[in-house]
Write a protein that holds these residues in place. Structure first.
Motif, PDB file in Angstrom:
ATOM      1  N   TYR A   1       8.296 -15.424  13.259  1.00 59.08           N
ATOM      2  CA  TYR A   1       7.742 -16.260  14.324  1.00 59.08           C
ATOM      3  C   TYR A   1       7.949 -17.739  14.039  1.00 59.08           C
ATOM      4  O   TYR A   1       7.740 -18.208  12.919  1.00 59.08           O
ATOM      5  CB  TYR A   1       6.247 -15.977  14.524  1.00 59.08           C
TER       6      TYR A   1
ATOM      7  N   ARG B   1       6.600 -21.270  15.128  1.00 58.16           N
ATOM      8  CA  ARG B   1       5.441 -21.888  15.779  1.00 58.16           C
ATOM      9  C   ARG B   1       5.515 -23.395  15.588  1.00 58.16           C
ATOM     10  O   ARG B   1       5.852 -23.873  14.509  1.00 58.16           O
ATOM     11  CB  ARG B   1       4.152 -21.370  15.172  1.00 58.16           C
TER      12      ARG B   1
ATOM     13  N   LEU C   1      -1.067 -23.979  11.974  1.00 56.21           N
ATOM     14  CA  LEU C   1      -0.239 -23.174  12.872  1.00 56.21           C
ATOM     15  C   LEU C   1      -0.258 -21.685  12.515  1.00 56.21           C
ATOM     16  O   LEU C   1       0.258 -20.861  13.260  1.00 56.21           O
ATOM     17  CB  LEU C   1       1.212 -23.677  12.849  1.00 56.21           C
TER      18      LEU C   1
ATOM     19  N   GLN D   1      -1.588 -17.867  11.914  1.00 55.68           N
ATOM     20  CA  GLN D   1      -2.518 -16.930  12.511  1.00 55.68           C
ATOM     21  C   GLN D   1      -2.874 -15.892  11.461  1.00 55.68           C
ATOM     22  O   GLN D   1      -2.208 -15.787  10.428  1.00 55.68           O
ATOM     23  CB  GLN D   1      -1.898 -16.269  13.744  1.00 55.68           C
TER      24      GLN D   1
ATOM     25  N   PRO E   1       8.797 -19.016  21.260  1.00 54.80           N
ATOM     26  CA  PRO E   1       8.072 -19.006  22.542  1.00 54.80           C
ATOM     27  C   PRO E   1       9.044 -19.214  23.704  1.00 54.80           C
ATOM     28  O   PRO E   1       9.930 -20.063  23.644  1.00 54.80           O
ATOM     29  CB  PRO E   1       7.103 -20.183  22.414  1.00 54.80           C
TER      30      PRO E   1
END
Length: 102
Positions: A13, A15, A25, A27, A70
């Motif tokens: 990912y 981010r 940032l 998670q 994203p």
């Protein structure tokens, strides 16, 4: 003061956001494999990444095959600038498979 920072995770990912620290940032369950700073170059339609995270170091691109980005950034190319005199710039969009998510 917040700054434009990004991270990449071991799960692939990407981010980015205006944060105080790169860890902001993350998670739950993320394992960070590097980060740095970003800026948008609208003239060349790119996200330019550079420098490194104080806590996590430079991105370890070699650990990834696919980068999950994203979907809002779908039309932007991604490049990482090493700017250290040793490494060539890393054209993320060409070197990794890009998978977009919402």
């Amino acid at each position: 003061m917040t700054q434009p920072k990004f991270i990449i995770t071991l799960d692939g990912y990407f981010r980015l956001g205006m944060v105080y620290q790169h860890k902001d940032l993350l998670q739950a369950g993320d394992q960070c494999i590097g980060g740095g700073y970003y800026r948008f170059d609208y003239v060349s339609n790119r996200i330019i990444l550079d420098r490194s995270s104080y806590d996590f170091g430079k991105p370890k691109w070699h650990l990834l095959d696919t980068l999950k980005v994203p979907s809002v950034y779908r039309n932007l190319r991604i490049v990482y600038l090493y700017d250290d005199g040793y490494h060539e710039d890393f054209n993320v969009s060409d070197e990794l498979e890009i998978e977009y998510y919402d």
